[in-house]
Design a protein around this motif. Sequence first.
Motif, mmCIF file in Angstrom:
data_model
loop_
_atom_site.group_PDB
_atom_site.id
_atom_site.type_symbol
_atom_site.label_atom_id
_atom_site.label_comp_id
_atom_site.label_asym_id
_atom_site.label_seq_id
_atom_site.Cartn_x
_atom_site.Cartn_y
_atom_site.Cartn_z
ATOM 1 N N GLN A 97 12.708 -5.428 -0.476
ATOM 2 C CA GLN A 97 11.444 -6.000 -0.966
ATOM 3 C C GLN A 97 11.268 -5.641 -2.437
ATOM 4 O O GLN A 97 11.841 -4.650 -2.917
ATOM 5 C CB GLN A 97 10.268 -5.448 -0.112
ATOM 6 N N HIS A 98 10.497 -6.431 -3.159
ATOM 7 C CA HIS A 98 10.202 -6.161 -4.570
ATOM 8 C C HIS A 98 8.842 -6.771 -4.845
ATOM 9 O O HIS A 98 8.648 -7.967 -4.619
ATOM 10 C CB HIS A 98 11.293 -6.808 -5.446
ATOM 11 N N ARG A 99 7.879 -5.938 -5.303
ATOM 12 C CA ARG A 99 6.504 -6.427 -5.501
ATOM 13 C C ARG A 99 6.039 -6.166 -6.936
ATOM 14 O O ARG A 99 5.748 -5.025 -7.278
ATOM 15 C CB ARG A 99 5.542 -5.710 -4.545
ATOM 16 N N TRP A 105 8.518 -10.277 -13.126
ATOM 17 C CA TRP A 105 9.757 -10.492 -12.353
ATOM 18 C C TRP A 105 10.917 -10.750 -13.310
ATOM 19 O O TRP A 105 10.838 -11.631 -14.165
ATOM 20 C CB TRP A 105 9.608 -11.695 -11.411
ATOM 21 N N ASP A 109 16.188 -9.359 -10.545
ATOM 22 C CA ASP A 109 15.496 -8.966 -9.303
ATOM 23 C C ASP A 109 15.335 -10.163 -8.366
ATOM 24 O O ASP A 109 15.487 -10.043 -7.148
ATOM 25 C CB ASP A 109 14.130 -8.358 -9.646
ATOM 26 N N ARG A 112 18.633 -10.733 -6.855
ATOM 27 C CA ARG A 112 18.937 -9.657 -5.885
ATOM 28 C C ARG A 112 18.248 -9.942 -4.545
ATOM 29 O O ARG A 112 18.826 -9.755 -3.478
ATOM 30 C CB ARG A 112 18.435 -8.330 -6.484
ATOM 31 N N LEU A 113 17.025 -10.433 -4.611
ATOM 32 C CA LEU A 113 16.298 -10.739 -3.368
ATOM 33 C C LEU A 113 16.940 -11.913 -2.632
ATOM 34 O O LEU A 113 17.125 -11.874 -1.412
ATOM 35 C CB LEU A 113 14.831 -11.037 -3.689
ATOM 36 N N THR A 154 2.803 -11.680 -5.679
ATOM 37 C CA THR A 154 3.761 -10.622 -6.109
ATOM 38 C C THR A 154 5.153 -10.642 -5.454
ATOM 39 O O THR A 154 6.099 -10.129 -6.028
ATOM 40 C CB THR A 154 3.201 -9.174 -5.959
ATOM 41 N N ILE A 155 5.278 -11.201 -4.260
ATOM 42 C CA ILE A 155 6.575 -11.091 -3.565
ATOM 43 C C ILE A 155 7.358 -12.411 -3.666
ATOM 44 O O ILE A 155 7.898 -12.909 -2.689
ATOM 45 C CB ILE A 155 6.396 -10.618 -2.098
ATOM 46 N N TYR A 158 11.047 -12.634 -2.487
ATOM 47 C CA TYR A 158 11.080 -12.446 -1.031
ATOM 48 C C TYR A 158 10.680 -13.738 -0.318
ATOM 49 O O TYR A 158 11.362 -14.197 0.601
ATOM 50 C CB TYR A 158 10.127 -11.301 -0.669
#
Length: 254
Positions: A97-99, A105, A109, A112-113, A154-155, A158
């Motif tokens: 996860q990344h928020r 962003w 990243d 990567r997600l 934010t996600i 994801y």
Amino acid sequence: MSSLFWLENRIALVSGASRGLGFAMAEALAAHGAHVILNGRNAATLEKAAGRLKDMGYGAEALAFDVTDAAAAVDAVERIREVHGRLDILINNAGVQHRVPLTEWQDGDFERLLASHLTSSFRLSREAAKLMIAQKRGRIINTGSVAAILARPTIHGYIAAKTGLHGLTRSMAAELGPQGITVNAIVPGYFATEMNEALLADKDFTGWVEKRTPLGRWAQPHELGGAAVFLASDAGSYVNGHLLVVDGGMSITL
Ligand SMILES: NC(=O)c1ccc[n+]([C@@H]2O[C@H](COP(=O)([O-])OP(=O)(O)OC[C@H]3O[C@@H](n4cnc5c(N)ncnc54)[C@H](OP(=O)(O)O)[C@@H]3O)[C@@H](O)[C@H]2O)c1
């Protein structure tokens, strides 16, 4: 135990199974007779997780590799073919996860997600499908997310990855069905796992989840096990291309 749910002699690979939802699904498959191959990046944690299942008398082994490493993923499925001669069930569950707000962003990243949730699932499914087509049977189960149905800020990476994974589930189901292979996704709501540590520590967020969910609470990882057993077993033999939402009713309420 009903033979409908029995998984004896089935070989299952579960990615991201050293903890959390992956471990819970692997444990449920193993408790129903499957031999489970647990994947994760950290070999030591993975060996401990496999050890816990073996101590319960279940068939389990560890196979450490990074699902975003293309060569390692291809090698892993080949190794399973060499050792076990077959692969009956694949659960694509690994992911991170990344928020951060959209403007923070970074391209890397976002990629990567996509790599950890989506590209890896495509690649492992393709490799598994080669064995499953030869066997004329197989089950592929992807871990989707309720966040691909109801968006949140934010996600971004994801949500993009999980939405892609829901689509990939359907395209693979359409193509592999005639070969005796079903492809479905389990779509979890909010589960108390390490991935959600920061959210669980936030009282306001935790309270919001409790209010927003008809069942009035977060889910525990073991509550995903039944869905995995259902889709992997004869009980789910005619379920194909389905998104099985396990969210306590969150996504059917406003
Ligand atoms: N928890 C929830 O509420 C929730 C809701 C919807 C969907 N999901 C999805 O459910 C899946 C599992 O989530 P979780 O909450 O159980 O997360 P978690 O507790 O953080 O576990 C993630 C697992 O994936 C492994 N992993 C991560 N990146 C990997 C990689 N590149 N290669 C191989 N293994 C990797 C981790 O092991 P290593 O770190 O050792 O590699 C770990 O075993 C994820 O796809 C997540 O998006 C979770």
